[in-house]
Design a protein around this motif. Structure first.
Motif, PDB file in Angstrom:
ATOM      1  N   ARG A   1       2.839 -26.804  -4.116  1.00 39.35           N
ATOM      2  CA  ARG A   1       3.499 -26.195  -3.652  1.00 39.35           C
ATOM      3  C   ARG A   1       4.632 -25.893  -4.663  1.00 39.35           C
ATOM      4  O   ARG A   1       5.484 -24.752  -5.043  1.00 39.35           O
ATOM      5  N   LYS A   2       5.338 -27.326  -5.016  1.00 36.17           N
ATOM      6  CA  LYS A   2       6.417 -27.124  -6.025  1.00 36.17           C
ATOM      7  C   LYS A   2       5.837 -26.512  -7.584  1.00 36.17           C
ATOM      8  O   LYS A   2       6.576 -25.355  -7.932  1.00 36.17           O
ATOM      9  N   SER A   3       4.689 -26.393  -7.705  1.00 32.14           N
ATOM     10  CA  SER A   3       4.663 -26.697  -9.087  1.00 32.14           C
ATOM     11  C   SER A   3       4.217 -24.614  -8.947  1.00 32.14           C
ATOM     12  O   SER A   3       3.810 -23.863  -9.941  1.00 32.14           O
ATOM     13  N   LYS A   4       4.611 -23.490  -8.129  1.00 34.17           N
ATOM     14  CA  LYS A   4       3.807 -22.505  -7.524  1.00 34.17           C
ATOM     15  C   LYS A   4       5.464 -22.372  -6.796  1.00 34.17           C
ATOM     16  O   LYS A   4       5.554 -21.244  -5.880  1.00 34.17           O
ATOM     17  N   GLU A   5       6.543 -22.547  -7.604  1.00 33.23           N
ATOM     18  CA  GLU A   5       7.648 -22.003  -6.890  1.00 33.23           C
ATOM     19  C   GLU A   5       8.691 -20.727  -7.505  1.00 33.23           C
ATOM     20  O   GLU A   5       9.146 -20.502  -6.941  1.00 33.23           O
ATOM     21  N   ASP A   6       7.622 -20.007  -8.308  1.00 29.98           N
ATOM     22  CA  ASP A   6       7.354 -18.899  -8.729  1.00 29.98           C
ATOM     23  C   ASP A   6       7.070 -18.047  -7.244  1.00 29.98           C
ATOM     24  O   ASP A   6       7.824 -16.675  -7.513  1.00 29.98           O
ATOM     25  N   GLN A   7       6.038 -18.489  -6.370  1.00 26.33           N
ATOM     26  CA  GLN A   7       5.782 -17.996  -5.344  1.00 26.33           C
ATOM     27  C   GLN A   7       6.773 -18.129  -4.203  1.00 26.33           C
ATOM     28  O   GLN A   7       6.550 -17.308  -3.454  1.00 26.33           O
ATOM     29  N   PHE A   8       6.563 -19.597  -3.542  1.00 27.97           N
ATOM     30  CA  PHE A   8       7.364 -19.582  -2.750  1.00 27.97           C
ATOM     31  C   PHE A   8       8.583 -19.530  -2.274  1.00 27.97           C
ATOM     32  O   PHE A   8       9.487 -19.539  -1.798  1.00 27.97           O
ATOM     33  N   LEU A   9       9.528 -19.977  -4.270  1.00 21.61           N
ATOM     34  CA  LEU A   9      11.108 -19.683  -3.830  1.00 21.61           C
ATOM     35  C   LEU A   9      11.635 -18.158  -4.865  1.00 21.61           C
ATOM     36  O   LEU A   9      12.852 -18.188  -4.888  1.00 21.61           O
ATOM     37  N   ASN A  10      10.767 -17.715  -4.983  1.00 24.21           N
ATOM     38  CA  ASN A  10      11.370 -16.633  -6.424  1.00 24.21           C
ATOM     39  C   ASN A  10      12.318 -17.180  -7.687  1.00 24.21           C
ATOM     40  O   ASN A  10      12.563 -16.386  -7.908  1.00 24.21           O
ATOM     41  N   PHE A  11      11.526 -18.371  -7.899  1.00 25.01           N
ATOM     42  CA  PHE A  11      12.574 -19.101  -8.683  1.00 25.01           C
ATOM     43  C   PHE A  11      11.307 -18.130 -10.530  1.00 25.01           C
ATOM     44  O   PHE A  11      10.021 -18.075 -10.306  1.00 25.01           O
ATOM     45  N   SER A  12      11.847 -18.210 -11.723  1.00 24.34           N
ATOM     46  CA  SER A  12      11.618 -17.443 -12.647  1.00 24.34           C
ATOM     47  C   SER A  12       9.729 -18.616 -12.977  1.00 24.34           C
ATOM     48  O   SER A  12      10.457 -19.682 -12.746  1.00 24.34           O
ATOM     49  N   ALA A  13       9.258 -18.237 -13.802  1.00 27.13           N
ATOM     50  CA  ALA A  13       8.221 -19.016 -13.864  1.00 27.13           C
ATOM     51  C   ALA A  13       8.250 -20.108 -14.744  1.00 27.13           C
ATOM     52  O   ALA A  13       9.163 -19.629 -16.134  1.00 27.13           O
TER      53      ALA A  13
ATOM     54  N   ALA B   1      11.965 -31.831 -12.254  1.00 24.23           N
ATOM     55  CA  ALA B   1      12.892 -31.141 -12.458  1.00 24.23           C
ATOM     56  C   ALA B   1      12.567 -29.372 -11.758  1.00 24.23           C
ATOM     57  O   ALA B   1      11.938 -29.134 -12.189  1.00 24.23           O
ATOM     58  N   PHE B   2      13.749 -28.833 -11.501  1.00 21.76           N
ATOM     59  CA  PHE B   2      14.201 -27.328 -11.238  1.00 21.76           C
ATOM     60  C   PHE B   2      14.386 -27.162 -12.074  1.00 21.76           C
ATOM     61  O   PHE B   2      16.176 -27.340 -11.784  1.00 21.76           O
ATOM     62  N   HIS B   3      14.725 -26.365 -13.229  1.00 19.94           N
ATOM     63  CA  HIS B   3      15.719 -26.217 -14.115  1.00 19.94           C
ATOM     64  C   HIS B   3      15.877 -24.169 -14.461  1.00 19.94           C
ATOM     65  O   HIS B   3      14.573 -24.092 -14.478  1.00 19.94           O
ATOM     66  N   VAL B   4      17.045 -24.005 -13.304  1.00 23.55           N
ATOM     67  CA  VAL B   4      16.995 -22.708 -12.877  1.00 23.55           C
ATOM     68  C   VAL B   4      18.080 -22.204 -13.438  1.00 23.55           C
ATOM     69  O   VAL B   4      18.657 -22.238 -12.980  1.00 23.55           O
ATOM     70  N   SER B   5      17.598 -21.161 -13.977  1.00 27.71           N
ATOM     71  CA  SER B   5      18.636 -19.828 -14.090  1.00 27.71           C
ATOM     72  C   SER B   5      19.397 -19.202 -13.608  1.00 27.71           C
ATOM     73  O   SER B   5      19.167 -19.182 -12.226  1.00 27.71           O
ATOM     74  N   LEU B   6      20.515 -19.491 -13.247  1.00 25.52           N
ATOM     75  CA  LEU B   6      21.678 -18.854 -12.924  1.00 25.52           C
ATOM     76  C   LEU B   6      21.435 -17.210 -12.242  1.00 25.52           C
ATOM     77  O   LEU B   6      21.525 -16.914 -10.326  1.00 25.52           O
ATOM     78  N   SER B   7      20.738 -16.377 -12.446  1.00 25.38           N
ATOM     79  CA  SER B   7      20.213 -15.300 -12.211  1.00 25.38           C
ATOM     80  C   SER B   7      19.281 -14.852 -11.210  1.00 25.38           C
ATOM     81  O   SER B   7      18.728 -14.399 -10.404  1.00 25.38           O
ATOM     82  N   ASP B   8      18.697 -16.508 -11.097  1.00 23.47           N
ATOM     83  CA  ASP B   8      17.696 -16.268 -10.535  1.00 23.47           C
ATOM     84  C   ASP B   8      18.106 -17.409  -8.787  1.00 23.47           C
ATOM     85  O   ASP B   8      17.811 -16.811  -7.571  1.00 23.47           O
TER      86      ASP B   8
END
Length: 341
Positions: A107-119, A140-147
């Motif tokens: 599930r974590k590896s599909k973060e763009d689907q279940f969290l709407n973080f950038s791919a 890690a989750f390396h997330v842009s603040l725009s997300d």
């Protein structure tokens, strides 16, 4: 011999390190004696109480600024107390972070689907590793603040991240302004170039490692930004180079850790130091941390006003592309030496 972990509840959530790096893990038996990660002495970083910045006496304010500047020159790392982020928010951020990492790996590896973080926000291990010394035992989750901006409370993880990011962003801007003004540079530079959409949060988890003496949680590196602000748990594992040797950072539950990045070292003409650091693994206990990276626009030009300059002028995009190319070719970052005049 390939090392394996005992079957446990962690198996489903851990990245498939053993499968992906079977050949590299097989090298551990052949690692020469003396090349293991040795235990190093634990030191306490310089501590700066930021409450003094609000003091009535101007001399106390200036002394606080001098302490920040001194630590940035001599250590490249320091700790801050009374930083404006409550223990309640830090605890909530840690709880939400742990809850996220407890999700199954698939599930974590599909973060763009279940969290709407950038791919590509979810990362683990070292995809470019060609030897055991290049492997990082972490995810890690390396997330842009725009997300995460504008969550409006619709998701508790995202709203907590947004609240944390807002406060740590203000802290980073405050510290960067102090360091910039010491160089005779306007604080507007950071306000104009390091906006929320260019900065990042990185939530880290370091699972227990079966061969902690030979594999890093995070390889030795310097940060490719202006400033990093880190909140870590009490497990320990962060180490940095001081006076030519590795030292372990003693965890302080009341402090945030601040370190200088490559861009500030170049912008300051080596006045401030971007220091090599790493995370060592633990065979029994997992470790969590969260880092905020103060980064500029891709086209922001990094150039010192000092003469003679140590580095040629370059854009953040150029620097980042060079780092990525070196990692692909050599398995590790080279960084600022690529830009020396």
């Amino acid at each position: 011999m390939v090392h394996t972990l005992n079957q446990s509840a962690n198996v489903a959530m851990d990245p498939p390190f053993h499968e992906a790096y079977k050949a590299l893990l097989g090298e551990t038996a052949a690692v020469p004696r003396g090349s293991e990660v040795v235990t190093v002495e634990e030191w306490e970083l310089p501590v700066v109480d930021l409450r003094r910045l609000k003091a009535v006496a101007a001399v106390e304010v200036e002394e606080c600024k001098k302490d920040i500047i001194k630590a940035s020159k001599e250590w490249g790392f320091f700790q801050v107390l009374n930083h404006g982020i409550s223990n309640q928010l830090l605890a909530k951020m840690r709880a939400k972070q742990m809850e996220l990492f407890k999700q199954p790996f698939e599930r974590k590896s599909k973060e763009d689907q279940f969290l709407n973080f950038s791919a590509g926000s979810y990362r683990w291990g070292t995809p470019s590793a060609t030897s055991i010394t290049q492997l990082s035992w972490s995810e890690a989750f390396h997330v842009s603040l725009s997300d995460i901006l504008g969550s409006n409370g619709s998701d508790e993880l995202r709203s907590t991240m947004e609240e944390f990011a807002g406060k740590v962003s203000r802290l980073a801007q405050k510290l960067a302004a102090i360091l910039g003004e010491n160089l005779g540079r306007s604080a507007k530079f950071f306000v104009e170039n390091c906006v929320p959409s260019t900065c990042y949060l990185r939530m880290n988890r370091y699972p227990p490692c079966p061969v902690p003496g030979q594999i890093f949680g995070l390889m030795p590196h310097t940060d490719s930004d202006f400033l990093t602000i880190l909140h870590q748990d009490q497990v320990g594992g962060l180490e940095l180079v001081k006076d030519g040797k590795w030292v372990a950072v003693k965890p302080n539950p009341d402090a945030l850790i601040v370190n200088i990045g490559d861009l500030f070292q170049a912008w300051s003409n080596d006045v401030y130091k971007s220091v090599e650091h790493r995370v060592v693994t633990n065979s029994k206990v997992e470790r969590y941390s969260i880092a905020y990276f103060l980064c500029p626009w891709s086209e922001t030009v990094i150039k010192s006003k000092c003469e003679p300059g140590v580095y040629r002028r370059f854009s953040f995009r150029e620097f980042r592309n060079q780092v990525q190319e070196d990692v692909r070719k050599h398995g590790h970052k080279i960084g600022l030496p690529r830009f020396v005049l």
